[in-house]
Each structure stands twice: as structure tokens, then as C-alpha cells.
Design an enzyme around this catalytic site. Structure first.
Site, PDB file in Angstrom:
ATOM      1  N   HIS A 149       0.809  -1.217   0.000  1.00  0.00           N
ATOM      2  CA  HIS A 149       0.000   0.000   0.000  1.00  0.00           C
ATOM      3  C   HIS A 149       0.843   1.269   0.000  1.00  0.00           C
ATOM      4  O   HIS A 149       0.317   2.360   0.216  1.00  0.00           O
ATOM      5  CB  HIS A 149      -0.963  -0.005   1.188  1.00  0.00           C
ATOM      6  CG  HIS A 149      -2.163  -0.860   0.949  1.00  0.00           C
ATOM      7  ND1 HIS A 149      -3.186  -1.003   1.871  1.00  0.00           N
ATOM      8  CD2 HIS A 149      -2.521  -1.622  -0.116  1.00  0.00           C
ATOM      9  CE1 HIS A 149      -4.108  -1.818   1.389  1.00  0.00           C
ATOM     10  NE2 HIS A 149      -3.723  -2.209   0.190  1.00  0.00           N
ATOM     11  N   SER A 287      37.379 -26.099  25.616  1.00  0.00           N
ATOM     12  CA  SER A 287      38.773 -26.062  25.177  1.00  0.00           C
ATOM     13  C   SER A 287      39.536 -27.062  26.035  1.00  0.00           C
ATOM     14  O   SER A 287      39.169 -27.308  27.180  1.00  0.00           O
ATOM     15  CB  SER A 287      39.357 -24.657  25.321  1.00  0.00           C
ATOM     16  OG  SER A 287      39.392 -24.282  26.688  1.00  0.00           O
ATOM     17  N   ARG A 372      31.786 -13.997  20.437  1.00  0.00           N
ATOM     18  CA  ARG A 372      31.045 -14.876  21.349  1.00  0.00           C
ATOM     19  C   ARG A 372      29.557 -14.528  21.378  1.00  0.00           C
ATOM     20  O   ARG A 372      28.704 -15.422  21.324  1.00  0.00           O
ATOM     21  CB  ARG A 372      31.634 -14.787  22.762  1.00  0.00           C
ATOM     22  CG  ARG A 372      32.943 -15.538  22.934  1.00  0.00           C
ATOM     23  CD  ARG A 372      33.335 -15.654  24.396  1.00  0.00           C
ATOM     24  NE  ARG A 372      34.443 -16.581  24.558  1.00  0.00           N
ATOM     25  CZ  ARG A 372      35.718 -16.214  24.711  1.00  0.00           C
ATOM     26  NH1 ARG A 372      36.031 -14.914  24.725  1.00  0.00           N
ATOM     27  NH2 ARG A 372      36.658 -17.120  24.844  1.00  0.00           N
ATOM     28  N   GLU A 406      31.581 -17.507  28.085  1.00  0.00           N
ATOM     29  CA  GLU A 406      30.534 -18.034  27.213  1.00  0.00           C
ATOM     30  C   GLU A 406      29.322 -18.476  28.012  1.00  0.00           C
ATOM     31  O   GLU A 406      28.179 -18.340  27.548  1.00  0.00           O
ATOM     32  CB  GLU A 406      31.099 -19.176  26.354  1.00  0.00           C
ATOM     33  CG  GLU A 406      32.038 -18.653  25.271  1.00  0.00           C
ATOM     34  CD  GLU A 406      32.851 -19.721  24.574  1.00  0.00           C
ATOM     35  OE1 GLU A 406      32.659 -20.919  24.890  1.00  0.00           O
ATOM     36  OE2 GLU A 406      33.679 -19.365  23.707  1.00  0.00           O
TER      37      GLU A 406
END
Length: 478
Positions: A149, A287, A372, A406
Site C-alpha cells: 500500500h 577447550s 562470542r 561463554e
């Protein structure tokens, strides 16, 4: 939530995963940001022709009356500019919709909230408010907004009067064809839409005739007529009956109504969709400089096989290529994907390797923090394994602080944490932390499964089935 709301969420999630979900936004979606709806837009316009907008049911004719009396639409154009060109705050509903993996947005609104929210979500958005724009697409667009529109910045082209609607199918046939095609191939969610627009009614009827009764399912969220909005029972009963008839009529077009009692429920429904969609993606955080007391071989096999099972269960995996972990994640995912490329997809593996050297203006810690946040935002579940590194100063093995960062980001973003405590180091620390506040993270029926993840007397591979079971129960797949 009601059973119909849950059923809608379950079905719409399938279309999100399949990439064929679409949104149709009406004025109600923008009202929450402070913009006016049609009736309030024409309130002053009605006064200028000695009418009362609250007594009018045909607002399109009301706009035409004003044009007829004034000999032109200059007053309407100015009103659109005044009401819709000022910037408004993006609502939570807009933000959630922009974060979802939806590429197709249709709207009858003149404002820019949809495209602004998509830009806010860092998506390349292609906006089309004229038929001439349909032939050319923005390079590498991630979403397209069809403003059928018109746009507030071009009020002279906005569809508002009876003349505009009568000529729409001739002047804007491209929009009619494009919307018809999307209604055939996509499942729409109509939000903030009243279904009084003649153009949409025409397109829906066209699709119905074309497909007979074989149209795709669509959904609309509608607020129940509320008794406290009426001064007497007769008016309430009348509008309640009329709403019921309208909902029945929508079924002709395969549009199912999802009823809410309050507009805040719409936000809750959209947030639940987002949360549940993101829980189809698992972030593996970890890790390892050492895998003690396990051997390197059995540890890498564990991570490899864990990733394989996640992929096999139709989830996606996100990983930042963590020390001693990343290669096993990649190998496990790709082995499964390549073993059955028709069943699985490379899109199930999302990699975000961390840069190791500074080459631009930003310092590495700042860049890692941004990485992260972005990486974790893809997921709804996070698995923590191991979590150690070597101190370069004295070669001592220490907890990896990146895992804790994290975890904090994941909790900030509302992810479900699953630390495999048996792998030791920070994964064990996080396992203990969550166990102490278990009801904050998990339902009580998962306690026994969670406890077993801290048992380091078991073989590592035995924890895989437990992790998958927790994920499946969380996603109602069991």
C-alpha cells in the site's frame, strides 16, 4: 498457553525450519510503537468533512469523501507524512520477528518499522513499495519487505481512497501476482491485521479459486472481544457473534485464528517460538590442552560421536573451533552430513573460528567478545566440555576463562546450559553451580539425567545418550 496456541507454535516451527514461513503485518503491529491505526489516522480528516470517524464503518469511502470535497488528496498526503515519517521505537514484537529466520514480509502499513527492525537485527533488507521495484533485487538480501500500500515517504502513491482501491488490480498487478505466489508457496502468520482490506480479500479469493480447497495453512492472531470494553451486554454479544462469524469465514482461505485475551500474549507467543526454534541449534563450548584423566583418543572420539548424534537427531551445531575441541566437532558433524547428504545438510554446522592475531583497529579481547555474543545468539542450548588451557607464563594447566565468559553470555541470552561435569575443569565447576540452583535451569524431572553427567566413573561415550535425551525432552521430542 492454550492448546490452540501450542498447536500453532508447533506447526509454525516446522515452517520456520523448512524456510517457508512468512509474515503479513497489519496496522495493529505498529500501534504498539505509537503509530495510529486507520481510524485514528482519519479522525481529523472526518472532521474536515463534518463527519465523525467513530460513526463510520467504511473508512475507504471516508477518505474518498475528503478527496472529493477538497478537490485533491493533498490533505491526506500531509496527514500520512505527519503520522508515519517520525521515527518510533521498535517494539519487542518487531525485534522478535526480525530475529527469526523469516525472509518474506508483507504489509499494508506505511511506516518503516519492519525494515528498521530487520536492519536492527543486522540483516540486509530489500524494501519494495512500488511495482517497478519488483524486477530488481538487492544483492545478497536476507529479507524482503513488500509494502503493497505504499510508503510514508511517498504519500502520493499510498493506497487509501476508494479510487486507489478500485484501480489497484490494474496499476499494481505485480503486487497481486507476487502475493498470490507467496500465499501458495509459504505459510503466513498475520499479525495486527483486521481482515477488512479489499485488496487482501481479492488476493485470498484468487488463491482459493486457483487451488480449490487445497491452499496451504495460514494463521492469524486475533484478540478476543473483551466484555470490559462494552457498557452493555447487547453490544458485547453482537460483536462477539460477529467475531465468531469472521473467524469461521477465514477458514474458507485456510486461515486458522489463534485467539488471545490480551495483546501481551502475542509477545509471549512470539518469544516462545523464538526460544523453541533456537533450541534446535546447539553451541558446543570447550577447550582442552589436556584431557586428563581420559586419554586424548577417547576424549576426541567422545566429542566426535556426541556431535554425530546431535546432527543425526536433526539439530544444528555451532562451534568456535576451541583448542583441542573444534576439529572433533567439525569431523563428527561432516562425517554424518556427508554420509547422508539428502537427509542432512551442511547448514547444520555453523563455524565461527576465533581470530588469533590482531590485524585491525580492534583489540583481540574486544573482537572475541563480539564473536562470542554473535556465535551464541544462533543457539538455544549450550554444552560445556572440559575447559582448560596452559598458562604460558609457567606451563601450568588452568581453567579456561573463555568458557566462563561463554556461560555468562549464554545465560544472558536465555540458553539452556548442559555442562558435562565428568569432563572436569570448568565444565565440572559449571555443573556444580547449576546443580546448586537446579530449579532455575531445569525441570525437576531432568535431575536424575543431569546428575549422571557428573559421574566420571562412567565411560565418556555413555554420557552422549544422556545429553541427547535431555535435549530431546527439552524440545518435546520424547
Amino acid at each position: 498457553m492454550t492448546k490452540p496456541q501450542i498447536n500453532f507454535i508447533n506447526d509454525f516451527l516446522k515452517h520456520l525450519s523448512n524456510g517457508d514461513a512468512a509474515i503479513f503485518a497489519g496496522a495493529g503491529l505498529s500501534v504498539g510503537a505509537g503509530y495510529v491505526d486507520w481510524r485514528n489516522l482519519l479522525k481529523d480528516i472526518a472532521k474536515e468533512v463534518d463527519l465523525e470517524v467513530d460513526r463510520e464503518t467504511d473508512l475507504i469511502s471516508l477518505a474518498q469523501f475528503h478527496v472529493n470535497e477538497r478537490g485533491g488528496r493533498g490533505g491526506l498526503n500531509q496527514k500520512i507524512i505527519e503520522e508515519f515519517t517520525e521515527k518510533a521505537e521498535i517494539t519487542e514484537n518487531h525485534k522478535v520477528l526480525s530475529r527469526l529466520p523469516i525472509r518474506t514480509f508483507w504489509t499494508t502499513n506505511y511506516d518503516s518499522l519492519l525494515e528498521d527492525s530487520l536492519s536492527w537485527a543486522q540483516k540486509r533488507v530489500d524494501v519494495k513499495h512500488t511495482v517497478s521495484q519488483l524486477a530488481n533485487n538487492l544483492y545478497k538480501r536476507e529479507a524482503v519487505v513488500y509494502k503493497m500500500h505504499g510508503d510514508a515517504k511517498h504519500p502520493q502513491q499510498a493506497i487509501l481512497t476508494k479510487d486507489d482501491y478500485e484501480q489497484y488490480h490494474r496499476k499494481n498487478e505485480g503486487f497481486v501476482t507476487a502475493l498470490s505466489s507467496d500465499l501458495i508457496s509459504k505459510t503466513f502468520l498475520f499479525v495486527g491485521f483486521s481482515f477488512t482490506d479489499p485488496n487482501l480479500d481479492y488476493v485470498l479469493s484468487r488463491v482459493k479459486l486457483f487451488l480449490d480447497n487445497n491452499s496451504r495453512p495460514h494463521y492469524c492472531i486475533i484478540r478476543n472481544v473483551q466484555r470490559n470494553s462494552y457498557s452493555d451486554d447487547a453490544d458485547f454479544d453482537y460483536d462477539k457473534r460477529r467475531q465468531s462469524l469472521m473467524i469461521s469465514d477465514l477458514r474458507r482461505f485456510q486461515i486458522q485464528a489463534v485467539l488471545v485475551d490480551d495483546y501481551t500474549e502475542i509477545t509471549a507467543i512470539l518469544l516462545e517460538i523464538e526460544k523453541r526454534f533456537k533450541r534446535n541449534t546447539v553451541f558446543i563450548s570447550g577447550s582442552a590442552f589436556t584431557y586428563s584423566p581420559y586419554t586424548e583418543f577417547e576424549s576426541l572420539e567422545f566429542i566426535h560421536n556426541l556431535t554425530k548424534e546431535i546432527i543425526k537427531n536433526r539439530y544444528s551445531v555451532v562451534n568456535g573451533f576451541g583448542l583441542g575441541i573444534g576439529s572433533a566437532v567439525i569431523n563428527g558433524a561432516l562425517e554424518t552430513i556427508y554420509s547422508s547428504p539428502i537427509k542432512f545438510s551442511e547448514e547444520q554446522l555453523i563455524l565461527r573460528p576465533f581470530p588469533q592475531k590482531k590485524t585491525g583497529k580492534k583489540e583481540l579481547p574486544e573482537l572475541w567478545n563480539e564473536y562470542r555474543h554473535k556465535m551464541i545468539s544462533f543457539a538455544g542450548i549450550v554444552i560445556f566440555v572440559f575447559g582448560n588451557k596452559q598458562n604460558p607464563a609457567n606451563d601450568e594447566i588452568i581453567p579456561a576463562d573463555g568458557i566462563i565468559k561463554e556461560f555468562d553470555i549464554a545465560m544472558e541470552q536465555g540458553l539452556l546450559p548442559i555442562p558435562i561435569g565428568a569432563t572436569g575443569f570448568n565444565a565440572s565447576i559449571l555443573w556444580d553451580k547449576i546443580l546448586k540452583e537446579f530449579p532455575k535451569y531445569f525441570h525437576e524431572n531432568l535431575r536424575e539425567l543431569y546428575l549422571s553427567l557428573g559421574d566420571n566413573s562412567k565411560k565418556l561415550d555413555s554420557h552422549i545418550i544422556t545429553v541427547i535425551e535431555i535435549i530431546n525432552i527439552t524440545n518435546d521430542k520424547q
